[in-house]
Design a protein around this motif. Structure first.
Motif, PDB file in Angstrom:
ATOM      1  N   PRO A 167      -4.455   2.677   7.064  1.00 42.54           N
ATOM      2  CA  PRO A 167      -3.217   3.360   7.441  1.00 42.54           C
ATOM      3  C   PRO A 167      -2.515   3.927   6.208  1.00 42.54           C
ATOM      4  O   PRO A 167      -2.636   3.389   5.099  1.00 42.54           O
ATOM      5  CB  PRO A 167      -2.388   2.246   8.095  1.00 42.54           C
ATOM      6  N   ARG A 168      -1.783   4.995   6.395  1.00 41.85           N
ATOM      7  CA  ARG A 168      -1.109   5.635   5.258  1.00 41.85           C
ATOM      8  C   ARG A 168      -0.204   4.657   4.505  1.00 41.85           C
ATOM      9  O   ARG A 168      -0.155   4.670   3.279  1.00 41.85           O
ATOM     10  CB  ARG A 168      -0.294   6.833   5.757  1.00 41.85           C
ATOM     11  N   SER A 169       0.518   3.823   5.242  1.00 39.95           N
ATOM     12  CA  SER A 169       1.426   2.880   4.585  1.00 39.95           C
ATOM     13  C   SER A 169       0.655   1.842   3.782  1.00 39.95           C
ATOM     14  O   SER A 169       1.118   1.385   2.732  1.00 39.95           O
ATOM     15  CB  SER A 169       2.314   2.185   5.620  1.00 39.95           C
ATOM     16  N   ALA A 170      -0.522   1.446   4.263  1.00 38.29           N
ATOM     17  CA  ALA A 170      -1.343   0.501   3.513  1.00 38.29           C
ATOM     18  C   ALA A 170      -1.809   1.135   2.209  1.00 38.29           C
ATOM     19  O   ALA A 170      -1.793   0.502   1.143  1.00 38.29           O
ATOM     20  CB  ALA A 170      -2.536   0.057   4.353  1.00 38.29           C
ATOM     21  N   ARG A 171      -2.215   2.397   2.281  1.00 32.92           N
ATOM     22  CA  ARG A 171      -2.644   3.092   1.058  1.00 32.92           C
ATOM     23  C   ARG A 171      -1.478   3.257   0.094  1.00 32.92           C
ATOM     24  O   ARG A 171      -1.630   3.072  -1.120  1.00 32.92           O
ATOM     25  CB  ARG A 171      -3.243   4.453   1.417  1.00 32.92           C
ATOM     26  N   LEU A 172      -0.300   3.583   0.628  1.00 34.71           N
ATOM     27  CA  LEU A 172       0.854   3.774  -0.241  1.00 34.71           C
ATOM     28  C   LEU A 172       1.258   2.459  -0.902  1.00 34.71           C
ATOM     29  O   LEU A 172       1.564   2.425  -2.107  1.00 34.71           O
ATOM     30  CB  LEU A 172       2.028   4.341   0.562  1.00 34.71           C
ATOM     31  N   ALA A 173       1.267   1.367  -0.151  1.00 38.02           N
ATOM     32  CA  ALA A 173       1.651   0.080  -0.724  1.00 38.02           C
ATOM     33  C   ALA A 173       0.666  -0.348  -1.812  1.00 38.02           C
ATOM     34  O   ALA A 173       1.064  -0.779  -2.898  1.00 38.02           O
ATOM     35  CB  ALA A 173       1.736  -0.984   0.369  1.00 38.02           C
TER      36      ALA A 173
ATOM     37  N   ALA B  93      -4.747  12.105   1.304  1.00 34.78           N
ATOM     38  CA  ALA B  93      -6.100  12.306   1.851  1.00 34.78           C
ATOM     39  C   ALA B  93      -6.241  13.749   2.345  1.00 34.78           C
ATOM     40  O   ALA B  93      -6.079  14.672   1.562  1.00 34.78           O
ATOM     41  CB  ALA B  93      -6.389  11.291   2.939  1.00 34.78           C
ATOM     42  N   ASP B  94      -6.489  13.929   3.643  1.00 31.47           N
ATOM     43  CA  ASP B  94      -6.699  15.280   4.177  1.00 31.47           C
ATOM     44  C   ASP B  94      -5.444  15.886   4.791  1.00 31.47           C
ATOM     45  O   ASP B  94      -5.508  16.949   5.422  1.00 31.47           O
ATOM     46  CB  ASP B  94      -7.808  15.256   5.241  1.00 31.47           C
TER      47      ASP B  94
ATOM     48  N   ASP C 243       7.720   1.738  16.097  1.00 35.53           N
ATOM     49  CA  ASP C 243       7.278   2.985  16.734  1.00 35.53           C
ATOM     50  C   ASP C 243       6.141   3.628  15.940  1.00 35.53           C
ATOM     51  O   ASP C 243       5.189   4.161  16.517  1.00 35.53           O
ATOM     52  CB  ASP C 243       8.444   3.968  16.855  1.00 35.53           C
ATOM     53  N   ALA C 244       6.259   3.593  14.615  1.00 40.57           N
ATOM     54  CA  ALA C 244       5.231   4.190  13.760  1.00 40.57           C
ATOM     55  C   ALA C 244       4.005   3.293  13.631  1.00 40.57           C
ATOM     56  O   ALA C 244       2.910   3.766  13.316  1.00 40.57           O
ATOM     57  CB  ALA C 244       5.802   4.484  12.379  1.00 40.57           C
ATOM     58  N   GLY C 245       4.203   1.987  13.826  1.00 40.58           N
ATOM     59  CA  GLY C 245       3.121   1.031  13.640  1.00 40.58           C
ATOM     60  C   GLY C 245       2.879   0.681  12.187  1.00 40.58           C
ATOM     61  O   GLY C 245       1.917  -0.027  11.870  1.00 40.58           O
ATOM     62  N   GLU C 246       3.774   1.107  11.309  1.00 36.67           N
ATOM     63  CA  GLU C 246       3.582   0.861   9.883  1.00 36.67           C
ATOM     64  C   GLU C 246       4.852   1.191   9.114  1.00 36.67           C
ATOM     65  O   GLU C 246       5.699   1.968   9.572  1.00 36.67           O
ATOM     66  CB  GLU C 246       2.427   1.699   9.333  1.00 36.67           C
ATOM     67  N   ALA C 247       4.973   0.597   7.937  1.00 40.14           N
ATOM     68  CA  ALA C 247       6.082   0.879   7.034  1.00 40.14           C
ATOM     69  C   ALA C 247       5.741   0.308   5.671  1.00 40.14           C
ATOM     70  O   ALA C 247       4.853  -0.545   5.539  1.00 40.14           O
ATOM     71  CB  ALA C 247       7.392   0.277   7.548  1.00 40.14           C
ATOM     72  N   VAL C 248       6.444   0.796   4.657  1.00 39.14           N
ATOM     73  CA  VAL C 248       6.294   0.276   3.294  1.00 39.14           C
ATOM     74  C   VAL C 248       7.654  -0.261   2.869  1.00 39.14           C
ATOM     75  O   VAL C 248       8.658   0.457   2.923  1.00 39.14           O
ATOM     76  CB  VAL C 248       5.835   1.374   2.321  1.00 39.14           C
TER      77      VAL C 248
ATOM     78  N   PRO D 229      16.594  -2.108  -1.991  1.00 38.19           N
ATOM     79  CA  PRO D 229      16.826  -2.287  -0.555  1.00 38.19           C
ATOM     80  C   PRO D 229      16.400  -1.090   0.294  1.00 38.19           C
ATOM     81  O   PRO D 229      17.189  -0.505   1.041  1.00 38.19           O
ATOM     82  CB  PRO D 229      18.343  -2.498  -0.487  1.00 38.19           C
ATOM     83  N   TYR D 230      15.143  -0.713   0.178  1.00 39.20           N
ATOM     84  CA  TYR D 230      14.656   0.473   0.878  1.00 39.20           C
ATOM     85  C   TYR D 230      13.288   0.219   1.499  1.00 39.20           C
ATOM     86  O   TYR D 230      12.538  -0.667   1.090  1.00 39.20           O
ATOM     87  CB  TYR D 230      14.543   1.657  -0.086  1.00 39.20           C
ATOM     88  N   ALA D 231      12.993   1.051   2.498  1.00 39.17           N
ATOM     89  CA  ALA D 231      11.669   1.087   3.107  1.00 39.17           C
ATOM     90  C   ALA D 231      11.301   2.539   3.369  1.00 39.17           C
ATOM     91  O   ALA D 231      12.170   3.414   3.460  1.00 39.17           O
ATOM     92  CB  ALA D 231      11.647   0.298   4.411  1.00 39.17           C
ATOM     93  N   LEU D 232      10.017   2.796   3.453  1.00 34.15           N
ATOM     94  CA  LEU D 232       9.510   4.124   3.788  1.00 34.15           C
ATOM     95  C   LEU D 232       8.729   4.029   5.089  1.00 34.15           C
ATOM     96  O   LEU D 232       7.852   3.173   5.233  1.00 34.15           O
ATOM     97  CB  LEU D 232       8.589   4.664   2.693  1.00 34.15           C
ATOM     98  N   VAL D 233       9.053   4.913   6.027  1.00 31.56           N
ATOM     99  CA  VAL D 233       8.359   4.951   7.314  1.00 31.56           C
ATOM    100  C   VAL D 233       7.813   6.362   7.513  1.00 31.56           C
ATOM    101  O   VAL D 233       8.565   7.336   7.399  1.00 31.56           O
ATOM    102  CB  VAL D 233       9.306   4.594   8.479  1.00 31.56           C
ATOM    103  N   PRO D 234       6.518   6.515   7.791  1.00 30.45           N
ATOM    104  CA  PRO D 234       5.969   7.859   7.942  1.00 30.45           C
ATOM    105  C   PRO D 234       6.230   8.461   9.318  1.00 30.45           C
ATOM    106  O   PRO D 234       6.042   7.794  10.349  1.00 30.45           O
ATOM    107  CB  PRO D 234       4.471   7.645   7.725  1.00 30.45           C
TER     108      PRO D 234
END
Length: 251
Positions: free
Chosen positions: A5-11, A33-34, A92-97, A103-108
């Motif tokens: 998942p994108r968040s896994a790659r980003l983390a 990636a693509d 909803d996204a199924g992922e987050a970083v 105190p922040y998170a990133l959600v795609p």
């Protein structure tokens, strides 16, 4: 090799960068990636949308020491510490970083465009206020739970007829049965994390295919039985994948 998942790659790659084990270009290339170039919004200290690299630099300036992936699902907000609106976006996204140290998170937010067979993705990382991520299971414990869940699934996984209508699953099942190795994480990650990430990602892809399409189940009862057997494996796969991708940040 199945894509994380994108968040896994980003983390994983973002933490390697913060530990001087990867370049910022490495992070952006691996996460993108693509896809089309990724944007970020609500970046601290920035009034307009930026590129992903600028967002990561800003978060480092805010005190981020590492990035942790969360792979939640409805009814299972694993890896999320709140607040509620962040949890909602992430589920909803199924992922987050989650940032460790700020105190922040990133959600795609992922938008698909183009005709079937020639589709692309526009990805915007929404930066949201976040509480610290709760401690998750250790890599060893997550791996053990994955093995236990895989054994409990028994013949359900072996006998899946998903390949009859999802041919790409056959290669994944072959990799799992043969225990084929791959290195989905940066080289700085320990070998156990590499192995667990590869196995968990493959199992997660297979189980999600099966849970998302009951086309091979002959009866409603069989479909229900399959879902009951595979749901714990899906949860364990998400947990193990997160533990592997967070191994550099938590060791």
């Amino acid at each position: 090799m199945v894509s994380l998942p994108r968040s896994a790659r980003l983390a994983a790659w973002g933490t390697a960068w913060l530990h001087s084990e990867a370049s910022l270009d490495d992070v952006v290339d691996r996460v993108r990636a693509d896809d089309e170039p990724h944007d970020a919004v609500d970046v601290p200290g920035t009034a307009t949308a930026t590129g992903l690299s600028e967002a990561l630099v800003a978060l480092r300036g805010e005190g981020t020491k590492a990035f942790l992936v969360a792979l939640p699902a409805p009814g299972d907000p694993s890896g999320l510490g709140g607040p509620a609106d962040l949890n909602g976006y992430a589920v909803d996204a199924g992922e987050a970083v989650i940032s460790d140290g700020a105190p922040y998170a990133l959600v795609p937010d992922v938008r698909t465009f183009g005709p079937p067979g020639d589709q692309g993705h526009l990805v915007t990382w929404m930066i949201r206020a976040a509480e610290p991520a709760p401690a998750g299971p250790s890599l060893a414990d997550a791996d053990k739970e994955l093995t236990t869940s895989l054994l409990a699934a028994g013949s359900i996984l072996t006998d899946l007829d998903v390949p009859s209508w999802r041919p790409e699953v056959e290669a994944l099942l072959g990799d799992i049965r043969a225990n084929r190795e791959s290195d989905p994480l940066p080289r700085a990650f320990p070998p156990q994390a590499q192995a667990v990430a590869a196995r968990a990602a493959r199992l997660l892809a297979v189980v999600q295919f099966a849970l998302g399409d009951d086309g091979g189940a002959l009866t409603t009862s069989e479909a229900t039985s399959r879902r009951s057997a595979l749901t714990p494996l899906e949860r364990a796969s998400r947990s193990a994948l997160a533990a592997a991708c967070n191994a550099l940040a938590t060791r």
